[in-house]
Motif scaffolding. Structure first.
Motif, mmCIF file in Angstrom:
data_model
loop_
_atom_site.group_PDB
_atom_site.id
_atom_site.type_symbol
_atom_site.label_atom_id
_atom_site.label_comp_id
_atom_site.label_asym_id
_atom_site.label_seq_id
_atom_site.Cartn_x
_atom_site.Cartn_y
_atom_site.Cartn_z
ATOM 1 N N TRP A 138 0.859 -1.149 0.002
ATOM 2 C CA TRP A 138 0.074 0.105 -0.096
ATOM 3 C C TRP A 138 0.913 1.318 0.022
ATOM 4 O O TRP A 138 0.794 2.221 -0.681
ATOM 5 N N GLY B 22 2.475 1.993 -3.474
ATOM 6 C CA GLY B 22 1.731 2.223 -4.223
ATOM 7 C C GLY B 22 1.512 3.780 -4.188
ATOM 8 O O GLY B 22 1.520 4.407 -5.007
ATOM 9 N N LYS B 23 1.274 4.013 -2.858
ATOM 10 C CA LYS B 23 1.017 5.488 -2.575
ATOM 11 C C LYS B 23 2.081 6.616 -3.091
ATOM 12 O O LYS B 23 2.010 7.477 -3.553
ATOM 13 N N SER C 170 4.662 5.829 -5.175
ATOM 14 C CA SER C 170 4.813 5.589 -6.596
ATOM 15 C C SER C 170 4.161 6.774 -7.371
ATOM 16 O O SER C 170 4.705 6.711 -8.607
ATOM 17 N N GLY C 171 3.392 7.327 -6.935
ATOM 18 C CA GLY C 171 2.690 8.531 -7.669
ATOM 19 C C GLY C 171 1.965 7.803 -8.723
ATOM 20 O O GLY C 171 1.258 6.813 -8.751
ATOM 21 N N GLY C 172 1.655 8.969 -9.831
ATOM 22 C CA GLY C 172 1.038 8.329 -11.046
ATOM 23 C C GLY C 172 -0.690 8.054 -10.840
ATOM 24 O O GLY C 172 -0.972 7.004 -11.392
ATOM 25 N N ARG C 173 -1.230 8.625 -9.867
ATOM 26 C CA ARG C 173 -2.564 8.482 -9.599
ATOM 27 C C ARG C 173 -3.287 8.902 -10.812
ATOM 28 O O ARG C 173 -3.083 9.729 -11.611
ATOM 29 N N ALA C 174 -4.433 8.255 -11.255
ATOM 30 C CA ALA C 174 -5.121 8.734 -12.238
ATOM 31 C C ALA C 174 -6.626 8.487 -11.644
ATOM 32 O O ALA C 174 -6.995 7.565 -11.019
ATOM 33 N N LEU C 175 -7.580 9.226 -12.428
ATOM 34 C CA LEU C 175 -8.954 8.676 -12.048
ATOM 35 C C LEU C 175 -9.649 7.502 -12.628
ATOM 36 O O LEU C 175 -8.940 7.188 -13.786
ATOM 37 N N PHE C 176 -10.212 6.868 -12.084
ATOM 38 C CA PHE C 176 -10.751 5.447 -12.422
ATOM 39 C C PHE C 176 -12.050 5.759 -12.791
ATOM 40 O O PHE C 176 -12.997 6.123 -11.960
#
Length: 89
Positions: A60, A63-64, A66-72
């Motif tokens: 977890w 993952g947090k 690593s960045g690269g968040r995108a809307l799902f």
């Protein structure tokens, strides 16, 4: 020799009957032996759960970080899945 201490444990009549049957058939020497085995199994499972939780927490956090968040967009995923299903028919 380990430090052995007595405790009181409440079990159901069915559980006690099963334990006594196991002793009577020679599977165990005493009901205490059965309880000790149950506690060892609990300790092992508890340690395994704690290890798994530690691995999940690490994943977890990685993952947090690593960045690269995108809307799902769930609707978009469902539309694409439906299109694949229709195309496969």
């Amino acid at each position: 020799m380990p430090d052995i201490q007595k405790i009181s444990v409440a079990v159901t009549g069915d559980q006690l009957s099963a334990m006594r049957d196991a002793v009577a058939t020679g599977d165990y020497a005493t009901t205490s032996e059965i309880v000790r085995e149950a506690v060892r199994d609990w300790q092992l499972k508890r340690a395994q759960r704690q290890d798994e939780l530690a691995r999940l927490r690490q994943a977890w956090n990685e993952g947090k970080e690593s960045g690269g968040r995108a809307l799902f967009d769930v609707e978009e995923v469902l539309v694409r899945a439906q299109a694949r299903r229709v195309g496969a028919e």
